[in-house]
Design a protein around this motif. Structure first.
Motif, PDB file in Angstrom:
ATOM      1  N   ALA A 147      -3.301  -2.628  -5.081  1.00  0.00           N
ATOM      2  CA  ALA A 147      -3.593  -1.244  -4.942  1.00  0.00           C
ATOM      3  C   ALA A 147      -5.030  -1.413  -4.259  1.00  0.00           C
ATOM      4  N   SER A 153      -5.974  -3.698  -2.108  1.00  0.00           N
ATOM      5  CA  SER A 153      -5.760  -4.230  -0.861  1.00  0.00           C
ATOM      6  C   SER A 153      -5.097  -3.275  -0.076  1.00  0.00           C
ATOM      7  N   LEU A 154      -4.648  -2.382  -0.810  1.00  0.00           N
ATOM      8  CA  LEU A 154      -3.916  -0.970   0.033  1.00  0.00           C
ATOM      9  C   LEU A 154      -4.700   0.055   0.271  1.00  0.00           C
ATOM     10  N   GLY A 155      -6.121  -0.189  -0.115  1.00  0.00           N
ATOM     11  CA  GLY A 155      -7.021   1.018   0.345  1.00  0.00           C
ATOM     12  C   GLY A 155      -7.596   1.823  -0.637  1.00  0.00           C
ATOM     13  N   ARG A 156      -7.324   1.605  -2.221  1.00  0.00           N
ATOM     14  CA  ARG A 156      -7.745   2.515  -3.105  1.00  0.00           C
ATOM     15  C   ARG A 156      -8.928   1.949  -3.668  1.00  0.00           C
ATOM     16  N   PHE A 203       2.252   3.512  -0.774  1.00  0.00           N
ATOM     17  CA  PHE A 203       1.384   3.469  -1.357  1.00  0.00           C
ATOM     18  C   PHE A 203      -0.143   3.353  -0.562  1.00  0.00           C
ATOM     19  N   GLY A 204      -0.075   2.506   0.439  1.00  0.00           N
ATOM     20  CA  GLY A 204      -1.238   2.415   1.155  1.00  0.00           C
ATOM     21  C   GLY A 204      -1.445   2.958   2.387  1.00  0.00           C
ATOM     22  N   ARG A 228       5.460  -3.269   1.535  1.00  0.00           N
ATOM     23  CA  ARG A 228       4.173  -2.428   1.068  1.00  0.00           C
ATOM     24  C   ARG A 228       2.971  -3.015   1.730  1.00  0.00           C
ATOM     25  N   ALA A 229       3.082  -4.336   1.936  1.00  0.00           N
ATOM     26  CA  ALA A 229       1.778  -4.754   2.429  1.00  0.00           C
ATOM     27  C   ALA A 229       1.623  -4.621   3.939  1.00  0.00           C
TER      28      ALA A 229
END
Lengths: 526, 351
Positions: free
Chosen positions: A430, A432-435, B106-107, B150-151
């Protein structure tokens, strides 16, 4: 993970909680030290040593008898062809849900003056007095009946987790059944026995309900008497500190046994069910033993409760009054559960995800509730509230705060163990996905540990329902819960009046407990 | 040229955990659109290097640049969420409470057309019909592709893969890694991935960094890693290699199996260890041969012989299955085709 410091919001709230938890004990120490040299002369009186001696004797004897009962029970129900062993293994654990003051009430109502036994014997034999039940024998009986499951439960689990291959190896190396038990099985059970024994010791030390109803003057009851009868409360504070010291020693020993490495790690193939020992003609004494324990710890309380319940209904004891107590209990327990669970989150997250000396310390501080008997926290908060916090003194705020301090360890433990099952990789993904850390907490961590938070809240709710001493001392005037109404009715000898709330309390607290346990077992199997 | 842009640059990166040095003075550069394989035995520090690039660990010294920006360095630490770095973990770490499309979305920032982007990613990984499945309803290979999508969805500067295929069965692994390479190539991704499997590193990597005890021992193209290993450790870790002691004599190396052509330039008279791969030498059965076959392994197309030499050293030699000699045969050797032998100074340990 050492990539970041915890977010400020997290450690600030955790620190606030830790300080709040330390408050009662700190105040108590302050108060006792205020008494100065006078305190020492008060403490070093013969009476203090009498209380100490009585307490230690009760702790030792209860723990010893509990061990002697639990080891055969656990082994018979897990490893032999005892008839109906599943049923016995559940029934022998069930007394866990009965609060000690209910057992106390049952014993007084059955064996005390004007009790069932005396009344039954009065007619045919004209018997006016029975041998005294008050004091050591009654307290011993009451506390043992509710405390032994604390050894039995870990023992059962430990026996179930034994790898049967180890015993097979021992047998193949030429050791007989008894030798195998002594040299292979028993050593593996020792950690569970030690941990359980210390839990029983701690339970006995902290118990207030049974010893006060049976008038056996251990520390908890002595503190209460001191508080009720004397205007000088420094001695009560001093006795409390002595009690805390003993509890801390036991708790420390318990931590140490838990910290030791486990003897076995259940391998995947260890789930194979072991060979059950054939009892042969020993099955009859074995059955008799299980039946005797269940009779004493379960059948006797239930039937005596039922008897007084029926008497209560026939004499028109008001049901609606009990409904009011039940609502009070549920309301205040619900508040305590919510407050405690929320407080537990930041402590657990900080400890599991940001391990450091600081977070470890904060987590350990919250364990103080384990060491502090309810009577001690209650007393500290009475002093503190009356002197410094008059606006919240005699309000539910102070009572809920006491519950939170007492039961925070349960909630932290529950949140912590469910947090340990959430892989930190999920949170890293999460991130690394910007949170940000707090966004990650809200979007990933909290939804995943929700079962743990709810279980923790449930546990706190149930324990609060049964809590007696803090409720007794801190309830606002006129606020009566199930626990306090049972206690006061029993103290006054109105058994019929005590029976209704006692039954309601057991139903309210044991049914959810059963549901939690069954669900927990099912989830554990998946 | 755009192709020459450096996407990941590590300069003198050092990281210790307590007493142990996990990463020591690692420097490497990766161009945009290229695949870097970090190869090494477990505990060599390759995963730590990956986590340093992602921002899950803080380096003790050195700087890390991602996408032309310093993300870790003296006085600089950009948190993971601001690095634009995608990561795929060994166990995929799919959010168990979110379905496939929510995991992929999610990202994504609020202001993009999330639905469209998720659909793009789903068709890229070929899982359009699985968008509303929960992670536990997917097979291992499917979970892997979802983690990849996802990544990749937010368009990261670099994609980091931690042992991406080690959770898959051996036969599935070969198929999936070809699929993944294809997906990543089509997306034009820059990739750093960690593996202990040399086949995987040689297959996937445009560049390979061989790591040992916290250091990068060689950073080069896969062919160069295999044919001109920089250290004995690299020689032994990538492919099969045995060592014979020898002496440099004007441009070749004299060993007990004869004089062999030298690969690297070393001064005459130097004592060295010569690296012998199983395909360097052929066997000739002769009663007065200096070697004796002491073991052989049948591999289908080939026999792998183990031959003992007078000095006591053994070397492994690969021969076509038609050259079938029993154990105990005495043999002599001759060099095959145009191989040349890498030699290392004797003082160097063999790792």
């Amino acid at each position: 993970m050492n990539y970041a410091r915890p977010p400020a919001a997290l450690w600030l709230s955790a620190m606030f909680i830790a300080i709040a938890v330390l408050l009662p004990l700190g105040y108590l120490a302050l108060r006792a030290s205020g008494a100065g040299s006078e305190l020492w002369s008060l403490l070093f009186r013969l009476r203090t040593f009498e209380i100490l001696g009585r307490t230690i004797i009760l702790v030792i004897v209860v723990t010893g008898i509990s061990l002697v009962i639990s080891l055969p029970l656990a082994w018979l129900t897990q490893r032999t062809d005892l008839p109906w062993r599943r049923m016995w293994s559940v029934l022998t654990v069930l007394p866990l849900v009965i609060p000690s003051y209910v057992i106390g009430f049952v014993i007084v109502a059955a064996l005390g003056p004007r009790g069932i036994l005396q009344q039954a014997l009065a007619g045919p034999f004209g018997l006016e007095r029975l041998p005294e039940i008050y004091g050591f024998p009654g307290a011993l009986l009451a506390v043992t009946l509710v405390a032994y499951p604390y050894i039995l439960l870990p023992l059962q689990a430990s026996i179930r987790g034994l790898d049967p291959r180890l015993e097979e190896v021992a047998r193949s190396l030429g050791h007989g059944q008894w030798d195998t038990f002594r040299r292979v099985v028993f050593p593996q059970l020792r950690p569970a026995m030690a941990a359980g024994a210390l839990l029983v010791a701690l339970y006995t030390l902290r118990d207030f309900g049974a010893v006060s109803l049976l008038r056996y003057e251990t520390f908890t009851w002595a503190i209460y008497l001191q508080y009720q009868t004397s205007f000088d409360r420094n001695l009560a504070a001093g006795l409390s500190l002595v009690l805390v010291v003993i509890a801390v020693v036991i708790l420390f020993l318990e931590f140490r046994t838990r910290g030791k490495p486990h003897y076995h790690r259940a391998a995947a193939s260890a789930s194979r069910s072991p060979a059950y020992v054939k009892l042969g003609r020993w099955r009859w004494p074995a059955l008799g033993f299980c039946a005797l324990v269940v009779l004493m710890a379960l059948v006797m309380p239930v039937s005596i409760l039922s008897y007084w319940l029926a008497r209560g209904f026939s004499t028109g004891e008001a049901l609606w009054r009990t409904a009011g107590y039940a609502l009070n209990s549920a309301y205040v327990s619900g508040l305590a559960a919510a407050v405690t669970a929320i407080a537990a989150i930041s402590i657990a997250v900080l400890d599991v995800r940001y391990p450091s000396l600081f977070s470890r310390l904060l987590e350990r501080i919250t364990y103080i509730g384990f060491a502090l008997p309810g009577i001690v926290i209650a007393l500290a908060l009475v002093f503190f509230g009356a002197n410094y916090a008059t606006p919240i003194y005699q309000t539910l705020v102070l009572l809920v705060f006491a519950y939170a301090v007492l039961f925070l360890p349960q909630a932290v433990g529950s949140v912590r163990s469910s947090l340990l099952q959430v892989s930190p990789r999920l949170e890293e993904a999460a991130r690394s996905l910007g949170r940000t850390p707090l966004q990650t907490l809200a979007a990933i961590t909290l939804p995943l540990v929700r079962p743990g938070i709810l279980a923790g809240a449930g546990l706190v709710f149930l324990t609060t329902m049964k809590e007696l001493p803090a409720t007794l001392l801190l309830s606002p005037i006129g606020f009566k819960s199930l626990a306090t109404s049972i206690w006061s009715a029993t103290s006054e000898g109105s058994f019929a009046e005590a029976a209704i709330p006692a039954v309601v309390l057991i139903l309210l607290s044991s049914v959810p407990m059963a549901v939690l346990t069954i669900r927990g077992k099912r989830n554990g199997n998946e | 040229m755009a192709m020459n842009r450096i996407t990941v640059r590590c300069s003198d990166v050092t990281k210790g955990f307590g007493q142990t040095m996990a990463i020591q003075e690692v420097s490497l550069e990766l161009e945009e659109g290229k695949f870097l394989a970090l190869l090494g035995p477990s505990g060599c520090g390759k995963t730590t290097l990956l986590r340093l690039i992602a921002g899950f660990e803080v380096p003790d010294r050195g700087t890390i640049e991602v996408g032309g920006r310093t993300v870790s360095g003296p006085g600089v630490f950009i948190p993971p969420e601001s690095r634009r770095v995608g990561i795929v973990f060994q166990d995929y770490a799919l959010f168990p409470h979110l379905d496939v499309s929510r995991n992929i979305a999610f990202g994504l920032p609020k202001n993009v057309n999330r639905k469209k982007r998720v659909e793009e990613m789903l068709s890229l990984i070929g899982l359009r019909r699985l968008e509303s499945r929960m992670p536990h309803e997917l097979s291992g290979g499917e979970q892997q592709r979802v983690a990849l999508a996802r990544a990749m969805a937010p368009g990261p500067n670099v994609l980091l893969l931690d042992e991406p295929f080690s959770n898959l069965d051996a036969d599935l692994r070969i198929r999936i890694r070809a699929e993944v390479k294809d997906i990543l190539t089509r997306a034009g991704a820059t990739v750093v991935f960690v593996t202990h499997d040399q086949q995987e590193a040689l297959f996937m990597g445009d560049m390979v960094g061989v790591m040992n005890a916290g250091r990068v021992e060689q950073f080069d193209r896969p062919e160069a890693i295999f044919h001109t290993p920089a250290t004995p450790f690299v020689a032994q870790f990538v492919g099969i290699a045995d060592f014979l002691s020898g002496k440099i004599e004007n441009g070749s190396v004299a060993t007990e199996v004869g004089s062999l052509p030298l690969q690297n330039h070393l001064p005459s008279g130097m004592t060295v260890r010569a690296m012998i791969r199983p395909d360097f030498l052929d066997l000739d059965p002769t009663p007065d041969g200096i070697g004796e076959i002491i073991d052989r392994i049948f591999q289908g197309m080939h026999y792998l012989y183990r031959v003992q030499l007078p000095s006591g050293a053994t070397i492994r030699i690969l021969q076509h299955h038609t050259r079938n000699y029993p154990v105990g045969t005495r043999v002599s050797f001759h060099m095959t085709s145009d191989h040349s032998v890498p030699c290392f100074e004797s003082a160097t340990s063999n790792g």
